[in-house]
Motif scaffolding. Structure first.
Motif, mmCIF file in Angstrom:
data_model
loop_
_atom_site.group_PDB
_atom_site.id
_atom_site.type_symbol
_atom_site.label_atom_id
_atom_site.label_comp_id
_atom_site.label_asym_id
_atom_site.label_seq_id
_atom_site.Cartn_x
_atom_site.Cartn_y
_atom_site.Cartn_z
ATOM 1 N N ARG A 160 38.018 38.225 36.230
ATOM 2 C CA ARG A 160 37.645 40.067 35.799
ATOM 3 C C ARG A 160 36.981 40.495 37.282
ATOM 4 O O ARG A 160 36.568 39.541 36.795
ATOM 5 C CB ARG A 160 36.904 39.819 34.477
ATOM 6 N N ILE A 161 37.505 41.517 37.750
ATOM 7 C CA ILE A 161 37.305 41.780 39.187
ATOM 8 C C ILE A 161 35.953 43.612 39.634
ATOM 9 O O ILE A 161 36.765 44.071 38.819
ATOM 10 C CB ILE A 161 38.251 41.760 40.398
ATOM 11 N N ILE A 162 35.258 43.370 39.604
ATOM 12 C CA ILE A 162 33.800 44.344 39.819
ATOM 13 C C ILE A 162 34.833 45.552 41.673
ATOM 14 O O ILE A 162 34.539 44.683 42.331
ATOM 15 C CB ILE A 162 32.815 44.820 39.740
ATOM 16 N N VAL A 163 35.342 46.545 41.391
ATOM 17 C CA VAL A 163 35.527 47.332 42.076
ATOM 18 C C VAL A 163 34.527 47.984 42.054
ATOM 19 O O VAL A 163 34.856 49.576 41.312
ATOM 20 C CB VAL A 163 37.611 47.204 41.783
ATOM 21 N N PHE A 164 33.803 48.362 43.511
ATOM 22 C CA PHE A 164 33.760 49.503 43.323
ATOM 23 C C PHE A 164 33.716 50.415 44.668
ATOM 24 O O PHE A 164 33.903 49.670 46.357
ATOM 25 C CB PHE A 164 32.133 49.396 43.931
ATOM 26 N N ARG A 165 34.499 51.978 45.234
ATOM 27 C CA ARG A 165 34.486 52.323 46.175
ATOM 28 C C ARG A 165 35.912 51.251 46.620
ATOM 29 O O ARG A 165 36.553 51.839 47.559
ATOM 30 C CB ARG A 165 34.028 52.702 46.574
ATOM 31 N N GLY A 166 36.613 50.620 45.754
ATOM 32 C CA GLY A 166 38.030 50.616 46.053
ATOM 33 C C GLY A 166 37.698 48.723 46.829
ATOM 34 O O GLY A 166 38.520 48.248 47.182
ATOM 35 N N PHE A 167 36.781 48.561 47.170
ATOM 36 C CA PHE A 167 35.698 46.969 47.306
ATOM 37 C C PHE A 167 35.937 46.488 46.199
ATOM 38 O O PHE A 167 34.917 46.370 45.749
ATOM 39 C CB PHE A 167 35.585 47.172 47.976
ATOM 40 N N PRO A 168 36.338 45.231 45.923
ATOM 41 C CA PRO A 168 36.048 44.053 44.998
ATOM 42 C C PRO A 168 34.537 43.902 45.786
ATOM 43 O O PRO A 168 34.721 42.806 46.618
ATOM 44 C CB PRO A 168 37.419 42.802 45.463
ATOM 45 N N VAL A 169 33.563 43.106 44.924
ATOM 46 C CA VAL A 169 32.441 42.977 44.831
ATOM 47 C C VAL A 169 32.102 41.923 44.439
ATOM 48 O O VAL A 169 31.052 41.036 44.344
ATOM 49 C CB VAL A 169 31.583 44.102 44.758
ATOM 50 N N MET A 170 32.966 41.748 42.953
ATOM 51 C CA MET A 170 32.201 40.296 42.037
ATOM 52 C C MET A 170 33.314 39.796 41.012
ATOM 53 O O MET A 170 33.826 40.634 40.772
ATOM 54 C CB MET A 170 31.107 40.716 41.956
ATOM 55 N N ARG A 307 34.740 39.142 53.554
ATOM 56 C CA ARG A 307 34.603 38.486 54.291
ATOM 57 C C ARG A 307 32.645 39.326 54.390
ATOM 58 O O ARG A 307 31.644 38.175 54.629
ATOM 59 C CB ARG A 307 34.597 39.224 56.248
ATOM 60 N N ALA A 308 32.748 40.413 53.539
ATOM 61 C CA ALA A 308 30.816 40.390 53.493
ATOM 62 C C ALA A 308 30.094 39.822 52.232
ATOM 63 O O ALA A 308 29.233 39.495 52.166
ATOM 64 C CB ALA A 308 31.204 41.808 52.965
ATOM 65 N N PHE A 309 30.368 39.680 50.732
ATOM 66 C CA PHE A 309 30.524 38.619 49.783
ATOM 67 C C PHE A 309 30.338 37.264 50.049
ATOM 68 O O PHE A 309 30.156 36.858 48.577
ATOM 69 C CB PHE A 309 30.805 39.504 49.372
ATOM 70 N N GLY A 310 31.425 37.011 50.678
ATOM 71 C CA GLY A 310 31.541 35.007 50.570
ATOM 72 C C GLY A 310 30.316 34.615 50.866
ATOM 73 O O GLY A 310 29.308 34.684 51.210
ATOM 74 N N HIS A 311 30.746 32.999 50.021
ATOM 75 C CA HIS A 311 29.152 32.399 50.237
ATOM 76 C C HIS A 311 28.532 32.244 51.820
ATOM 77 O O HIS A 311 28.099 32.334 52.397
ATOM 78 C CB HIS A 311 29.473 31.132 49.870
ATOM 79 N N ALA A 312 30.285 32.019 52.105
ATOM 80 C CA ALA A 312 29.787 31.481 54.108
ATOM 81 C C ALA A 312 28.716 33.402 54.603
ATOM 82 O O ALA A 312 27.840 32.854 55.470
ATOM 83 C CB ALA A 312 30.790 31.982 54.754
ATOM 84 N N ALA A 313 29.695 33.789 54.745
ATOM 85 C CA ALA A 313 28.981 35.612 54.878
ATOM 86 C C ALA A 313 27.317 35.913 54.178
ATOM 87 O O ALA A 313 26.461 36.303 54.981
ATOM 88 C CB ALA A 313 29.138 37.082 53.947
ATOM 89 N N GLN A 314 26.818 34.950 53.259
ATOM 90 C CA GLN A 314 25.807 35.294 52.677
ATOM 91 C C GLN A 314 24.794 34.196 53.627
ATOM 92 O O GLN A 314 23.275 34.488 53.500
ATOM 93 C CB GLN A 314 25.342 35.333 51.022
ATOM 94 N N ASP A 315 25.965 32.932 53.831
ATOM 95 C CA ASP A 315 24.527 31.784 54.314
ATOM 96 C C ASP A 315 23.778 33.141 56.002
ATOM 97 O O ASP A 315 23.068 32.377 55.902
ATOM 98 C CB ASP A 315 25.133 30.500 54.386
ATOM 99 N N HIS A 316 24.961 32.852 56.326
ATOM 100 C CA HIS A 316 24.482 33.821 57.610
ATOM 101 C C HIS A 316 23.054 35.005 57.677
ATOM 102 O O HIS A 316 22.707 34.524 58.717
ATOM 103 C CB HIS A 316 25.781 33.811 58.594
ATOM 104 N N THR A 317 23.613 35.491 56.694
ATOM 105 C CA THR A 317 23.262 36.675 56.633
ATOM 106 C C THR A 317 21.564 36.269 55.432
ATOM 107 O O THR A 317 20.519 36.831 56.333
ATOM 108 C CB THR A 317 23.603 37.787 55.390
#
Length: 332
Positions: A160-170, A307-317
């Motif tokens: 199951r993939i939630i897609v918001f405005r065309g972007f997979p988010v979770m 890039r935006a929601f992967g764990h590596a990106a979240q760790d940098h943020t």
């Protein structure tokens, strides 16, 4: 365990009211609901968009057609499902057919009469969203990718993939269990496995709203799971936005041995995906509204989400680094 509303907000948890009013009402045109609430119409849309789905073997629309249901069906298995069903209700998976009748996914055998009774109940609307008359779709049996051979019991796992405005988010992998009777439905006892958007690796599991580290029936550790072909799966989910026109949707995808297939779309996807991922949807939805570039292709939106929601990106943020890049030129 009771969690105060303030703590839920801090965790970024999206509740049902906020999902309905803030996202579904705002981004989903109700005129587009019939195309996703009816699985047969969704398949036609998918075919036009070049998105792979399970092959339809037959469609039963009227009661008098039910007595011919068993004629010509493959002996190596098939699936009966209501066109307007939800939550896995009314889906009957047959592994094989023979002199003993039809073997269900749990190993039990049923007769032709049982099969016909199930079809009549489906036509009567017993499993449909609003209890209205329905049609029976007979599909080919999906053969799950070998990656999940030891992680799902009596049924095929789906993503199951939630897609918001065309972007997979979770994303969440749903694994069938004995408790769920072979259905990949969390409310019936399936295991939900949160998936890292960047890599496709498992990030934790849950069953009956309680954390689990292993599949309850096979004992296989969930932490070893990685969904193969993850980038292609995210791109398929992203294409469902272009296909359906829904700004907030759930795409259910299965990984067949031949590749990813779209199972169905949901204009009102559930929120348990947050439990499986141990994260709220709100920060990701807000990010898309505030930072995501426009004019991207489905493939570019999938890359952006990784890039935006992967764990590596979240760790940098979390470490104080800048937010993920939003420049469209980054996808060149």
């Amino acid at each position: 365990m009771f969690i105060k509303p303030g703590e839920l907000r801090r965790l970024g948890i999206v509740g049902m009211n906020r999902r309905n009013l803030r996202y579904i009402h705002t981004y989903n045109d109700r005129s587009r609901y019939p195309a996703v609430d009816d699985k047969l119409k969704t398949k036609l849309l998918a075919r036009e968009a070049g998105i792979a789905t399970a092959q339809v073997l037959a469609v039963v629309r009227r009661p008098h057609e039910v007595r011919h249901l068993s004629t010509g069906l493959p002996r190596h298995g098939f699936v009966l499902k209501p066109a307007k069903g939800s939550g896995g209700k009314g889906i009957l998976v047959i592994r094989e057919s023979g002199e003993r009748g039809h073997q269900k996914s749990n190993g039990h055998w049923i007769s032709d009469q049982d099969l016909q009774r199930h079809a009549h109940n489906t036509l009567a609307g017993l499993f449909s969203l609003a209890g209205t008359p329905d049609v029976v779709i007979v599909e080919e049996l999906i053969h799950c990718d070998d990656t999940f051979a030891d992680y799902s019991v009596e049924g095929v796992p789906d993503i199951r993939i939630i897609v918001f405005r065309g972007f997979p988010v979770m994303a969440m992998l749903r694994l069938a269990t004995h408790a769920s009777d072979g259905k990949a439905n969390l409310h019936q006892g399936a295991v939900g496995v949160g998936i890292d958007m960047g890599s496709g690796h498992a990030v934790g599991g849950v069953q009956f709203n309680r954390p689990v580290a292993c599949h309850p029936d096979t004992g296989k550790p969930l932490e070893h799971l990685t969904v193969p072909g993850w980038s292609a799966i995210l791109e398929l989910a992203s294409r469902c936005y272009d296909m359906s026109g829904l700004g907030y949707l759930g795409a259910d995808i299965v990984l067949d041995r031949s590749g990813p297939l779209l199972l169905e779309l949901n204009a009102r996807p559930g929120l348990s995906i947050q439990v499986a991922n141990r994260q709220g949807l709100e920060p990701r939805l807000a990010h898309i509204e505030q930072h995501a570039p426009t004019g991207l292709t489905a493939a570019e939106r999938a890359v952006y989400a990784q890039r935006a929601f992967g764990h590596a990106a979240q760790d940098h943020t979390a470490a104080g680094d800048p937010a993920p890049v939003t420049d469209i030129e980054a996808f060149g």
